[in-house]
Enzyme design. Structure first.
Site, short mmCIF file in Angstrom:
data_model
loop_
_atom_site.label_atom_id
_atom_site.label_comp_id
_atom_site.label_asym_id
_atom_site.label_seq_id
_atom_site.Cartn_x
_atom_site.Cartn_y
_atom_site.Cartn_z
N LEU A 1 0.84 -1.21 0.00
CA LEU A 1 0.00 0.00 0.00
C LEU A 1 0.86 1.25 0.00
O LEU A 1 0.47 2.30 -0.46
CB LEU A 1 -0.90 0.02 1.23
CG LEU A 1 -1.97 -1.06 1.30
CD1 LEU A 1 -2.64 -1.04 2.65
CD2 LEU A 1 -2.99 -0.87 0.20
N GLY A 2 2.04 1.10 0.56
CA GLY A 2 2.91 2.27 0.63
C GLY A 2 4.12 1.94 1.47
O GLY A 2 4.22 0.83 2.02
N ALA A 3 5.02 2.89 1.53
CA ALA A 3 6.22 2.69 2.33
C ALA A 3 6.43 3.92 3.18
O ALA A 3 6.75 4.98 2.67
CB ALA A 3 7.42 2.43 1.44
N GLY A 4 6.19 3.80 4.45
CA GLY A 4 6.37 4.94 5.34
C GLY A 4 7.79 4.95 5.87
O GLY A 4 8.64 4.15 5.45
N GLY A 5 8.04 5.88 6.78
CA GLY A 5 9.37 6.00 7.34
C GLY A 5 9.76 4.78 8.17
O GLY A 5 10.94 4.50 8.36
N GLY B 1 8.65 1.58 7.67
CA GLY B 1 8.60 0.30 6.98
C GLY B 1 7.44 0.25 6.02
O GLY B 1 6.58 1.13 6.00
N VAL C 1 3.99 -0.99 4.08
CA VAL C 1 2.65 -1.35 4.53
C VAL C 1 1.98 -2.20 3.46
O VAL C 1 2.07 -1.87 2.27
CB VAL C 1 1.80 -0.08 4.78
CG1 VAL C 1 0.43 -0.46 5.31
CG2 VAL C 1 2.50 0.85 5.73
N LYS D 1 1.81 -3.33 8.77
CA LYS D 1 3.06 -2.57 8.65
C LYS D 1 4.23 -3.41 9.15
O LYS D 1 4.20 -3.93 10.26
CB LYS D 1 2.95 -1.27 9.48
CG LYS D 1 4.16 -0.36 9.32
CD LYS D 1 4.01 0.88 10.15
CE LYS D 1 3.30 2.01 9.45
NZ LYS D 1 4.13 2.80 8.56
N ASP E 1 6.28 12.68 13.13
CA ASP E 1 6.33 12.54 11.67
C ASP E 1 4.96 12.86 11.07
O ASP E 1 4.40 12.05 10.33
CB ASP E 1 6.79 11.13 11.29
CG ASP E 1 7.25 11.06 9.83
OD1 ASP E 1 7.45 12.14 9.22
OD2 ASP E 1 7.39 9.95 9.30
#
Ligand SMILES: *[C@@H]1O[C@H](CO)[C@@H](O)[C@H](O)[C@H]1NC(C)=O
Ligand SMILES: *[C@@H]1O[C@H](CO)[C@@H](O)[C@H](O)[C@H]1NC(C)=O
Ligand SMILES: *[C@@H]1O[C@H](CO)[C@@H](O)[C@H](O)[C@H]1NC(C)=O
Ligand SMILES: *[C@@H]1O[C@H](CO)[C@@H](O)[C@H](O)[C@H]1NC(C)=O
Ligand SMILES: *[C@@H]1O[C@H](CO)[C@@H](O)[C@H](O)[C@H]1NC(C)=O
Ligand SMILES: *[C@@H]1O[C@H](CO)[C@@H](O)[C@H](O)[C@H]1NC(C)=O
Ligand SMILES: *[C@@H]1O[C@H](CO)[C@@H](O)[C@H](O)[C@H]1NC(C)=O
Ligand SMILES: *[C@@H]1O[C@H](CO)[C@@H](O)[C@H](O)[C@H]1NC(C)=O
Ligand SMILES: *[C@@H]1O[C@H](CO)[C@@H](O)[C@H](O)[C@H]1NC(C)=O
Ligand SMILES: *[C@@H]1O[C@H](CO)[C@@H](O)[C@H](O)[C@H]1NC(C)=O
Length: 833
Positions: A488-492, A494, A496, A510, A608
């Site tokens: 779904l995405g990559a946050g700071g 790790g 997801v 996550k 964040d």
């Protein structure tokens, strides 16, 4: 360095061009008859201009015209010829048999012996000593190219518009040689002593002004892609829509792209929509229309030609009435200004125009109490929900208003609502269905097999509802996410992944990275996070802690994150959030953060906050995600700041992060302020563009706000729909309070909520962090490796921070680096060889 380069270019241009002898002729009928510069860059030939269906003798870079024989108004057809006569005169003739030129250079008997098209694009008529008697660079039409110079006696002309540089260095744009709608220049202390100013565009895309009284040329405007690598041609052009623009074109592409425009607001160009035309924005492009159905377009195929009355005023004596246009004004510039200004409210403004010789009037509602009566024949209108003024147009009664435009966003929001209802319905039915099925299953299996549920029993619906975090095994989550397939995405912290639990609940999983903590501590933090419940916080459903695996399982948010709505165009994403929704999201986010800071047991500093971490559920309710994780990754020790957690999000970092000061809840307030500004503007706070005069968007926004034009900050997409401008202004002012340099100046989050809701008064915010911007930029460039390494948003090269003045040299130019400074940058060395 720069001068050497210029001389080299000029020198190459002068020596390399092959001479064109007297008597040479170009034929419009023969596409192969052309004069070409020795390096094949420029061509002098006849072009069929498809836009105006005319034939022109023109010099062009590829097929981009930089000069037209005879100027903009001369037109010929395919029998025309261009001849360099034995007398030395260059003539454009309508046909080979004609002897009366439509245009001539006027150089007979001046000793011209030959002509040449130089590699700079300059076409010169030379005498026997090789000096230019006449050149196209000295007779510009609508374009200036590198090495060409425009002095104060020369003009660029395009259609009805003229561009000129004044003796004092001011740049001006004029409509029909009378109305000056743009006049911008250096401030008076600097320009007072110019003697012979010269305007030019550097081969790297910077428009500069030089003068004998100046030690170094001043940069007036930068192309947004200036000094970019590659074979790129920059030029300055006055377009026939009355705007002056810098374009760039990569060699061979045949296309050019706008890189700067003198007027960012096209509707401010006088006469853009013709007489009686009303300019407005459709999404972000200007469109022309008529004030009401009492008017017709003069040319239905070209709305820019203006409007005419269906019934002329002289044909309805005694039956005139005033058409009222909300949020509209008629552009007023010197010298029209003087006699028609008076002080009076809306009603007198309407009445006076009705009874007088006036055609239209505008009543400003900006606090000035001014009313303009326009007596002139030509009026140019502008309508936008952001304009604080009301206008009146005298028409023959009765008034027939334009049909209410089915506004794009109105439609969107309606469909949004409908979709939301459908989603709610589907979710309800699904949940009910699930309960029934679960119940059925439970009854079927559990009754007979008490050992069933080796794993599924761990997360029955009941258990989620209790709020305690469910512990999953890595195997379960691997299965739920189909082997971590759908990212779904990559946050700071790790990546997801989307997952579906055995009970069909959709979740976001996550996979944490860089957790240095022991099992026990991790569980404690998870307990803290999952005990934090608030409507505006994403729910933690469960976790996994197995060997080196650390995963968190969150509820899934159907509408992904806020950035998808703010920073992609509607066409791209098909998504639009009107102001009502944006305000709701801004407020919800503030409430979520307030809860983290002030209302829950173990206060959490998020660390964040950014649009990527603000998720939207099916009702577009804001849900803050990733809270509590900063603590997980960076345990207590404040000195240990891995910027991994904030990689790529520097625009949201409070100054104290870089200054190595304690991080407090006020740091979140700062980030929230940036997000709030983005919600209003639809732009990244660190965006640097030609529109923002090459300043960071947030800095530019404050300047605009200070000048009283806060509507310029607002996302243009929002204007297609009604909005509460007071609420918008409140949001802007709150954001400026939040991004104050000093943490103590920033309000607490709870206060932010109250300010947004209008419960408490908002004082005028002081300028945010301007004083230290330079030092912070400096630090990011020279500071620790980890910072500069991750900084994707640093200036292209460290232009302004090194020079002491943060003050722009010209009001057009944000960056006042002298060329000396620029040239010393190693980047530039590699640009120009
Ligand atoms: C071009 O214009 C000339 C005079 O202006 C006219 O005599 C000639 O017929 C025109 N030729 C064509 C092809 O239209
Ligand atoms: C050529 O033109 C230059 C500048 O106009 C002039 O100084 C020079 O005397 C001219 N040469 C001749 C041979 O006419
Ligand atoms: C502009 O024209 C004026 C008068 O014709 C003249 O005195 C002046 O030197 C010219 N300026 C330039 C830059 O050519
Ligand atoms: C431009 O000005 C001239 C007189 O200076 C006037 O006759 C003409 O109508 C004007 N053009 C327009 C489009 O108003
Ligand atoms: C030059 O431009 C500035 C704005 O940039 C303006 O205030 C000033 O009046 C202009 N000067 C002249 C002589 O037009
Ligand atoms: C003009 O510019 C100078 C230097 O950039 C600055 O010190 C001065 O305050 C400016 N003056 C005005 C009136 O803006
Ligand atoms: C302009 O000229 C005057 C008198 O020659 C001088 O005093 C002043 O310092 C000059 N200003 C600038 C900005 O050079
Ligand atoms: C210019 O040339 C490019 C290709 O070289 C072509 O795609 C484009 O249509 C041309 N434009 C015009 C106005 O002829
Ligand atoms: C406004 O834009 C929409 C789509 O973006 C288009 O369908 C419509 O024709 C435009 N309206 C005008 C007046 O140009
Ligand atoms: C005058 O205006 C009224 C409405 O304002 C309209 O009904 C009437 O037909 C008009 N009369 C003439 C002669 O145009």
């Amino acid at each position: 360095m720069m001068i050497t380069i210029l001389i080299l270019v000029l020198f190459a241009g002068l020596t390399a061009a092959a001479d064109i002898p007297l008597g040479s002729t170009l034929y419009a009928s023969d596409p192969n008859s052309k004069w070409v510069s020795s390096d094949n860059t420029f061509t002098f030939t006849f072009f069929n201009d498809p836009t105006s269906a005319t034939t022109v003798a023109a010099i062009a870079y590829g097929n981009i015209t930089i000069w037209k024989g005879g100027g903009p108004s001369v037109s010929v057809n395919s029998s025309a010829i261009l001849r360099l006569l034995q007398s030395g005169d260059l003539q454009l003739l309508p046909s080979s048999t004609s002897s009366s030129p439509v245009w001539s250079s006027g150089t007979s008997n001046l000793g011209v012996v030959a002509a040449a098209l130089e590699n700079s694009g300059n076409f010169v008529l030379k005498n026997s000593s090789g000096a230019a008697v006449w050149s196209t660079f000295d007779h510009p039409v609508d374009t200036i190219v590198p090495t060409q110079q425009l002095n104060a006696n020369q003009t660029l002309v395009s259609g009805i518009y003229t561009f000129k540089m004044r003796e004092n260095g001011n740049l001006t744009l004029t409509w029909n040689k009378s109305i000056e709608y743009y006049n911008s220049g250096l401030n008076s202390t600097m320009n007072s002593n110019l003697t012979k100013p010269v305007l030019s565009i550097l081969p790297i895309g910077i428009v500069t002004l030089s003068d004998p009284s100046l030690a170094a040329p001043l940069d007036l405007a930068y192309a947004s892609d200036y000094a970019q690598e590659g074979d790129i041609f920059w030029f300055l052009k006055l377009d026939n829509d009355g705007n002056l623009r810098i374009y760039s074109s990569a060699r061979g592409s045949g296309t050019s792209t706008v890189r700067w425009a003198a007027l960012s607001d096209q509707c401010q160009v006088f006469g853009y929509c013709g007489n009686m035309g009303i300019c407005s924005y459709n999404d972000s492009s200007p469109v022309c229309g008529c004030p009401s159905q009492n008017f017709d377009l003069i040319d239905p195929k070209d709305s820019r030609k203006g409007c005419k009355r269906k019934l002329e005023l002289r044909d309805c004596p005694g039956n005139e009435t005033m058409l009222e246009l909300d949020h509209a004004k008629f552009l007023t510039f010197f010298p029209e200004l003087s006699s028609q200004v008076f002080y009076g409210g809306i009603d007198p403004c309407r009445q006076l125009c009705l009874v007088g010789p006036c055609t239209v009037s505008t009543s400003l509602s900006d606090g000035s109490g001014i009313c303009f009566l326009k007596l002139s024949d030509f009026v140019s209108g502008y309508q936008s929900p952001a304009l604080p003024s009301t206008s009146f147009v005298k028409v023959c009664g009765p008034v027939i208003p334009n049909p209410a435009a089915a506004s794009a966003s109105g439609g969107t929001s309606k469909t949004l609502k409908v979709t939301a209802w459908i989603v709610v319905l589907v979710v309800l039915v699904t949940v009910l269905g699930l309960i029934v099925v679960e119940g059925g299953l439970w009854w079927m299996f559990f009754r007979n097999s008490p050992r069933f549920g080796g794993f599924s029993a761990q997360y029955t619906l009941l258990e989620y509802a209790s709020g305690a975090p469910v512990q999953f095994s890595y195997k379960e989550l691997n299965k739920a996410t189909k082997g971590f397939k759908e990212k779904l995405g990559a946050g700071g912290f790790g990546a997801v992944y989307r997952g579906v639990l055995a009970n069909r609940t959709v979740v976001a999983v996550k996979q944490l990275e860089g957790i240095e903590q022991g099992e026990k501590q991790f569980r404690m933090e998870v307990a803290t996070i999952s005990s934090t419940h608030h409507l505006n916080l994403v729910r933690l459903i469960g976790f996994c802690s197995e060997g080196r695996h650390r995963l968190l399982v969150y509820e899934f948010m159907r509408n992904s994150s806020l950035d998808n709505f703010l920073f992609t165009s509607v066409e791209q994403s098909g998504k639009h959030l009107d102001w009502e929704y944006r305000y709701k999201i801004a407020l919800g986010t503030a409430k979520g953060i307030t809860y983290l800071h002030e209302e829950c047991r173990d206060c959490i500093v998020h660390c964040d906050i950014k649009p990527e971490n603000i998720l939207l559920d099916e009702n577009y309710t804001a849900k803050v995600s990733d809270f509590g994780l900063a603590k997980l990754v960076n345990p207590k020790d404040h000195r240990y700041r891995t910027l991994t957690s904030v990689r790529g999000t520097r625009g949201y970092l409070a100054p104290e992060w870089l200054a190595n000061l304690p991080i407090t809840s006020k740091s979140d307030v700062y980030s929230y302020g940036m997000v709030l500004l983005e919600i209003v503007s639809g732009r990244r706070n660190f965006d640097v563009s030609e529109e923002t005069h090459h300043k960071k968007f947030s800095l530019w926004a404050y300047e605009v706000y200070e000048m009283g034009n806060f509507a310029e900050i607002v996302d243009k997409r929002l204007f297609s729909h009604e909005m509460d401008m007071e609420q918008v202004l409140r949001a802007i002012e709150v954001s400026f309070w939040c991004i104050q340099e000093q943490p103590s100046q920033r309000p607490m989050m709870g206060k932010v909520v109250q300010m947004l809701e209008g419960i408490v008064e908002i004082d005028r915010p002081p300028i945010p962090k301007a004083a230290t911007e330079g030092s912070i930029v400096g630090q990011s460039v020279t500071g620790s490796g980890s910072i500069s390494g991750t900084s994707t948003y640093a200036a292209p090269f460290p232009v302004p921070s090194s020079s002491s003045s943060h003050q722009p040299a010209g009001i057009l130019s944000p960056v006042s680096g002298k060329h000396g400074d620029l040239a010393s940058s190693s980047l530039l060395h590699s640009e120009i060889k």
